[in-house]
Enzyme design. Structure first.
Site, short mmCIF file in Angstrom:
data_model
loop_
_atom_site.label_atom_id
_atom_site.label_comp_id
_atom_site.label_asym_id
_atom_site.label_seq_id
_atom_site.Cartn_x
_atom_site.Cartn_y
_atom_site.Cartn_z
N HIS A 1 2.46 3.22 -8.93
CA HIS A 1 2.31 1.78 -9.18
C HIS A 1 3.52 1.25 -9.95
O HIS A 1 4.03 0.17 -9.66
CB HIS A 1 1.03 1.50 -9.97
CG HIS A 1 -0.22 1.92 -9.25
ND1 HIS A 1 -0.44 1.64 -7.93
CD2 HIS A 1 -1.32 2.61 -9.67
CE1 HIS A 1 -1.63 2.13 -7.56
NE2 HIS A 1 -2.17 2.73 -8.60
N LEU B 1 11.15 -20.69 -4.25
CA LEU B 1 10.12 -19.83 -3.66
C LEU B 1 8.81 -19.93 -4.45
O LEU B 1 8.82 -19.97 -5.68
CB LEU B 1 10.62 -18.37 -3.70
CG LEU B 1 9.63 -17.28 -3.29
CD1 LEU B 1 9.41 -17.30 -1.78
CD2 LEU B 1 10.14 -15.91 -3.73
N ASP C 1 0.83 -1.21 0.00
CA ASP C 1 0.00 0.00 0.00
C ASP C 1 0.86 1.26 0.00
O ASP C 1 1.99 1.25 0.50
CB ASP C 1 -0.92 -0.03 1.23
CG ASP C 1 -2.13 0.87 1.07
OD1 ASP C 1 -2.33 1.42 -0.04
OD2 ASP C 1 -2.88 1.02 2.05
C1 IPE Z 1 -5.53 -2.69 -0.10
O1 IPE Z 1 -5.17 -1.37 -0.32
C2 IPE Z 1 -5.46 -3.47 -1.36
C3 IPE Z 1 -4.13 -3.60 -1.95
C4 IPE Z 1 -3.00 -3.16 -1.47
C5 IPE Z 1 -4.11 -4.31 -3.19
P1 IPE Z 1 -6.27 -0.20 -0.48
O2 IPE Z 1 -5.51 1.05 -0.63
O3 IPE Z 1 -7.23 -0.56 -1.54
O4 IPE Z 1 -7.02 -0.28 0.93
P2 IPE Z 1 -7.91 0.78 1.70
O5 IPE Z 1 -8.99 1.22 0.77
O6 IPE Z 1 -7.03 1.93 2.09
O7 IPE Z 1 -8.41 0.07 2.90
C1 IPE Z 2 -1.58 0.22 -3.34
O1 IPE Z 2 -1.37 1.59 -3.39
C2 IPE Z 2 -1.83 -0.40 -4.68
C3 IPE Z 2 -3.22 -0.79 -4.93
C4 IPE Z 2 -4.17 -0.78 -4.05
C5 IPE Z 2 -3.55 -1.23 -6.26
P1 IPE Z 2 -2.57 2.63 -3.42
O2 IPE Z 2 -2.92 2.91 -4.82
O3 IPE Z 2 -3.69 2.17 -2.55
O4 IPE Z 2 -1.86 3.90 -2.76
P2 IPE Z 2 -2.50 4.94 -1.75
O5 IPE Z 2 -3.10 4.18 -0.61
O6 IPE Z 2 -3.53 5.70 -2.52
O7 IPE Z 2 -1.35 5.79 -1.33
MG MG Z 3 -4.11 2.41 -0.58
#
Ligand code: IPE
Ligand code: IPE
Ligand code: MG
Length: 242
Positions: A30, A124, A13
């Site tokens: 990403h 792995l 995240d």
């Molecule tokens: C959780 O992250 C899903 C992934 C990392 C793939 P999100 O960014 O979607 O989660 P919330 O919405 O903050 O809980």
């Molecule tokens: C995690 O990073 C990747 C996915 C959920 C696909 P985010 O896109 O949720 O990044 P933030 O939480 O907005 O910083």
């Molecule tokens: Mg996120």
């Protein structure tokens, strides 16, 4: 590090915030995250971790803006193509778990190809959770269970046990995670492996996923090795059984 977890899972995240801090588009975050996947995979292989699973896209992430979703999916296809030889050279078995019917035909083809190619690798096991949610997983298990009872494959009067139920989940051949890392400072499970994480150790770090490197992974393992897993028993019981 004295105790190496068999299965480490990561909720990757913070990509969006990483990009925003730099005045970049979320997609750049990403893209930068792919390098962190590489580092984490290398670290897991080097340290004898058996299973590394990564939450890459949740069921709820389908609610994101269309251009972010399509950008992410393109990135996945590119990453699979780009990393295939590295995975093969490093004896890594690659798996994807999630509601694959929601993914494009092109992406599904790529996934099937690399899963097939890498299926006999013995190092792995890398598992990508894509279009996955814990509630979806439990519901698909219940749906399968009821149809198996209906068809007579499972006797009507047989008691359903936790062990049996686990075999119906999409993670059936993968051990439950020992350690779950979540980056970016959020301290929640966001509908990830709800059933499977019943006794998982959690580790939260403020590091944003694109900044996550081997040293951050090492810190998580060090913390894990200091944890005492009791599974409901008393400390004395645990110490006497060693
Ligand atoms: C959780 O992250 C899903 C992934 C990392 C793939 P999100 O960014 O979607 O989660 P919330 O919405 O903050 O809980
Ligand atoms: C995690 O990073 C990747 C996915 C959920 C696909 P985010 O896109 O949720 O990044 P933030 O939480 O907005 O910083
Ligand atoms: Mg996120």
């Amino acid at each position: 590090m004295s105790k190496i977890p068999r299965h480490v899972s990561i909720i990757m995240d913070g990509n969006g915030r990483w990009a925003k801090k730099r005045g970049l588009d979320r997609l750049e975050g990403h893209k930068a995250g792919v390098e962190s996947v590489r580092a984490a995979t290398e670290f897991a292989a080097e340290n004898g971790i058996g299973f590394l699973s990564l939450f890459a896209f949740s069921e709820e992430n389908w609610l994101r803006p269309e251009n972010e979703i399509s950008g992410l999916m393109e990135l996945m296809v590119g990453a699979i193509i780009g990393e295939t030889s590295t995975l093969m050279n490093n004896n890594i078995r690659f798996r994807v778990i999630g509601e694959k019917s929601r993914l494009s035909a092109g992406l599904n083809e790529r996934i099937e190809e690399i899963e097939r190619k890498s299926s006999s690798n013995t190092g792995l096991t890398m598992v990508i959770f894509l279009s996955y949610s814990g509630k979806w997983d439990i519901l698909q298990a219940i749906t399968r269970y009821t149809s198996m009872v209906k068809s007579g494959e499972i006797p009507q009067n047989e008691t359903l046990t936790a062990e049996k139920f686990s075999t119906l989940l999409s993670t059936t051949d993968i051990p439950d995670p020992d350690l779950l890392i979540r980056t970016s400072g959020e301290q929640r499970i966001s509908n990830y492996m709800l059933w499977q994480s019943a006794y998982t150790e959690f580790y939260f770090t403020d590091v944003l996923w694109p900044d996550f490197r081997k040293n951050d992974f090492r810190k998580a393992l060090e913390t894990y090795s200091e944890r005492e897993r009791r599974y409901g028993k008393t400390r004395d019981q645990i110490n006497n059984s060693i």
